[in-house]
Design an enzyme around this catalytic site. Structure first.
Site, PDB file in Angstrom:
ATOM      1  N   LYS A 204      -6.382  61.054  66.076  1.00  0.00           N
ATOM      2  CA  LYS A 204      -6.757  61.378  67.457  1.00  0.00           C
ATOM      3  C   LYS A 204      -5.713  62.248  68.170  1.00  0.00           C
ATOM      4  O   LYS A 204      -4.577  62.390  67.696  1.00  0.00           O
ATOM      5  CB  LYS A 204      -6.991  60.064  68.218  1.00  0.00           C
ATOM      6  CG  LYS A 204      -8.222  59.277  67.729  1.00  0.00           C
ATOM      7  CD  LYS A 204      -8.464  58.046  68.604  1.00  0.00           C
ATOM      8  CE  LYS A 204      -9.724  57.307  68.193  1.00  0.00           C
ATOM      9  NZ  LYS A 204      -9.995  56.147  69.098  1.00  0.00           N
TER      10      LYS A 204
ATOM     11  N   TYR B 213     -19.752  59.967  69.690  1.00  0.00           N
ATOM     12  CA  TYR B 213     -19.607  58.656  70.331  1.00  0.00           C
ATOM     13  C   TYR B 213     -20.865  58.223  71.086  1.00  0.00           C
ATOM     14  O   TYR B 213     -20.789  57.339  71.955  1.00  0.00           O
ATOM     15  CB  TYR B 213     -18.392  58.663  71.264  1.00  0.00           C
ATOM     16  CG  TYR B 213     -17.069  58.507  70.535  1.00  0.00           C
ATOM     17  CD1 TYR B 213     -16.764  57.331  69.843  1.00  0.00           C
ATOM     18  CD2 TYR B 213     -16.116  59.520  70.550  1.00  0.00           C
ATOM     19  CE1 TYR B 213     -15.554  57.174  69.181  1.00  0.00           C
ATOM     20  CE2 TYR B 213     -14.898  59.368  69.886  1.00  0.00           C
ATOM     21  CZ  TYR B 213     -14.626  58.187  69.209  1.00  0.00           C
ATOM     22  OH  TYR B 213     -13.420  58.033  68.566  1.00  0.00           O
TER      23      TYR B 213
ATOM     24  N   ASN C 140      -5.383  55.411  70.925  1.00  0.00           N
ATOM     25  CA  ASN C 140      -5.034  54.476  69.852  1.00  0.00           C
ATOM     26  C   ASN C 140      -4.995  55.127  68.461  1.00  0.00           C
ATOM     27  O   ASN C 140      -5.250  54.475  67.459  1.00  0.00           O
ATOM     28  CB  ASN C 140      -5.934  53.235  69.903  1.00  0.00           C
ATOM     29  CG  ASN C 140      -7.387  53.571  69.672  1.00  0.00           C
ATOM     30  OD1 ASN C 140      -7.740  54.731  69.549  1.00  0.00           O
ATOM     31  ND2 ASN C 140      -8.231  52.557  69.592  1.00  0.00           N
TER      32      ASN C 140
ATOM     33  N   HIS D 295      -9.374  56.790  64.472  1.00  0.00           N
ATOM     34  CA  HIS D 295     -10.728  56.231  64.392  1.00  0.00           C
ATOM     35  C   HIS D 295     -11.014  55.932  62.930  1.00  0.00           C
ATOM     36  O   HIS D 295     -10.568  56.675  62.055  1.00  0.00           O
ATOM     37  CB  HIS D 295     -11.765  57.243  64.897  1.00  0.00           C
ATOM     38  CG  HIS D 295     -13.165  56.908  64.460  1.00  0.00           C
ATOM     39  ND1 HIS D 295     -13.952  56.020  65.136  1.00  0.00           N
ATOM     40  CD2 HIS D 295     -13.886  57.295  63.374  1.00  0.00           C
ATOM     41  CE1 HIS D 295     -15.114  55.882  64.498  1.00  0.00           C
ATOM     42  NE2 HIS D 295     -15.093  56.648  63.419  1.00  0.00           N
TER      43      HIS D 295
ATOM     44  N   GLU E  22     -21.137  59.506  59.824  1.00  0.00           N
ATOM     45  CA  GLU E  22     -19.994  60.180  60.448  1.00  0.00           C
ATOM     46  C   GLU E  22     -19.434  61.284  59.545  1.00  0.00           C
ATOM     47  O   GLU E  22     -19.043  62.348  60.030  1.00  0.00           O
ATOM     48  CB  GLU E  22     -18.918  59.136  60.792  1.00  0.00           C
ATOM     49  CG  GLU E  22     -19.397  58.185  61.895  1.00  0.00           C
ATOM     50  CD  GLU E  22     -18.423  57.059  62.208  1.00  0.00           C
ATOM     51  OE1 GLU E  22     -17.362  56.956  61.532  1.00  0.00           O
ATOM     52  OE2 GLU E  22     -18.707  56.294  63.144  1.00  0.00           O
TER      53      GLU E  22
HETATM   54  P1  RTP Z   1     -12.828  53.426  66.555  1.00  0.00           P
HETATM   55  O1  RTP Z   1     -14.335  53.346  66.693  1.00  0.00           O
HETATM   56  O2  RTP Z   1     -12.203  54.519  67.396  1.00  0.00           O
HETATM   57  O3  RTP Z   1     -12.343  53.436  65.168  1.00  0.00           O
HETATM   58  O4  RTP Z   1     -12.203  52.104  67.176  1.00  0.00           O
HETATM   59  P2  RTP Z   1     -12.794  50.664  67.238  1.00  0.00           P
HETATM   60  O5  RTP Z   1     -14.010  50.518  66.379  1.00  0.00           O
HETATM   61  O6  RTP Z   1     -11.636  49.774  66.991  1.00  0.00           O
HETATM   62  O7  RTP Z   1     -13.215  50.591  68.770  1.00  0.00           O
HETATM   63  P3  RTP Z   1     -14.642  50.791  69.471  1.00  0.00           P
HETATM   64  O8  RTP Z   1     -15.000  49.524  70.150  1.00  0.00           O
HETATM   65  O9  RTP Z   1     -15.601  51.406  68.516  1.00  0.00           O
HETATM   66  O10 RTP Z   1     -14.269  51.843  70.597  1.00  0.00           O
HETATM   67  C1  RTP Z   1     -14.188  53.210  70.301  1.00  0.00           C
HETATM   68  C2  RTP Z   1     -12.974  53.794  70.950  1.00  0.00           C
HETATM   69  O11 RTP Z   1     -13.134  53.780  72.367  1.00  0.00           O
HETATM   70  C3  RTP Z   1     -11.877  53.621  72.995  1.00  0.00           C
HETATM   71  N1  RTP Z   1     -11.884  52.450  73.847  1.00  0.00           N
HETATM   72  N2  RTP Z   1     -11.389  52.448  75.053  1.00  0.00           N
HETATM   73  N3  RTP Z   1     -10.567  51.684  77.644  1.00  0.00           N
HETATM   74  C4  RTP Z   1     -11.146  50.779  76.861  1.00  0.00           C
HETATM   75  O12 RTP Z   1     -11.345  49.642  77.203  1.00  0.00           O
HETATM   76  C5  RTP Z   1     -11.577  51.216  75.544  1.00  0.00           C
HETATM   77  N4  RTP Z   1     -12.212  50.471  74.641  1.00  0.00           N
HETATM   78  C6  RTP Z   1     -12.409  51.255  73.571  1.00  0.00           C
HETATM   79  C7  RTP Z   1     -10.844  53.459  71.900  1.00  0.00           C
HETATM   80  O13 RTP Z   1     -10.230  54.719  71.671  1.00  0.00           O
HETATM   81  C8  RTP Z   1     -11.671  53.034  70.707  1.00  0.00           C
HETATM   82  O14 RTP Z   1     -11.028  53.364  69.517  1.00  0.00           O
HETATM   83 MG    MG Z   2     -15.710  51.858  66.487  1.00  0.00          MG
END
Ligand code: RTP
Ligand code: MG
Length: 140
Positions: free
Chosen positions: A11, A51, A114, A117, A128
């Site tokens: 990222k 997204y 973070n 992804h 994807e």
């Molecule tokens: P990713 O999809 O990016 O691999 O991460 P993940 O599954 O761990 O998290 P996900 O729930 O799919 O959320 C996608 C991305 O959105 C951002 N996020 N921001 N501000 C917030 O509360 C928040 N929550 C999620 C993060 O960049 C997350 O990786």
């Molecule tokens: Mg995710």
């Protein structure tokens, strides 16, 4: 366990801090092989499309703006049980909750910025990967 593929994004918070190599090394050390890689600057259409599953979440706008803010590196990773192995080395979404030694614990700045992804299922990995790569660009 079968050799499978997953999709990864390094990222903008990581490319900005010149951590493309450091992140890739942690992925490789976890047993994943980079079989496709390119640096791109996402358009709004790409970020919103990628997204789209999160479009009703409160952080969607912020997430799209962040992903468009600077270049990213999109990658296809191959390895045994690649989706799960990658999620393991990435660590929890919020770096505050991530285990020691994971990419997000060691390198991430916040729950939004973070660092990486990774696909959350083999089905989503296939979708994807196809979003960013043609078959010819993946060399296993
Ligand atoms: P990713 O999809 O990016 O691999 O991460 P993940 O599954 O761990 O998290 P996900 O729930 O799919 O959320 C996608 C991305 O959105 C951002 N996020 N921001 N501000 C917030 O509360 C928040 N929550 C999620 C993060 O960049 C997350 O990786
Ligand atoms: Mg995710």
């Amino acid at each position: 366990m079968a050799v499978t593929r997953t999709f990864s994004i390094i990222k903008p918070d990581a490319t900005r801090r010149n951590l493309t190599g450091a992140v890739t090394k942690m992925l490789e050390d976890a047993g994943l092989r980079v079989v496709a890689s390119k640096r791109i600057h996402m358009t709004r259409e790409q970020a919103e499309g990628f997204y789209a599953v999160h479009k009703d979440r409160p952080f969607f706008g912020e997430l799209v703006e962040f992903m468009m803010s600077e270049p990213v590196v999109v990658q296809v990773l191959e390895g045994e049980d690649a989706v799960a192995r990658n999620r393991e080395v990435m660590g929890a979404t919020n770096p505050a909750d991530a285990a020691p030694g994971t990419i997000r614990k060691e390198l991430a700045l916040s729950i939004g910025e973070n660092t990486v992804h990774g696909s959350d299922s083999e089905e989503n990995a296939a979708i994807e990967i196809a979003f960013f790569f043609s078959d010819e660009e993946i060399v296993g």
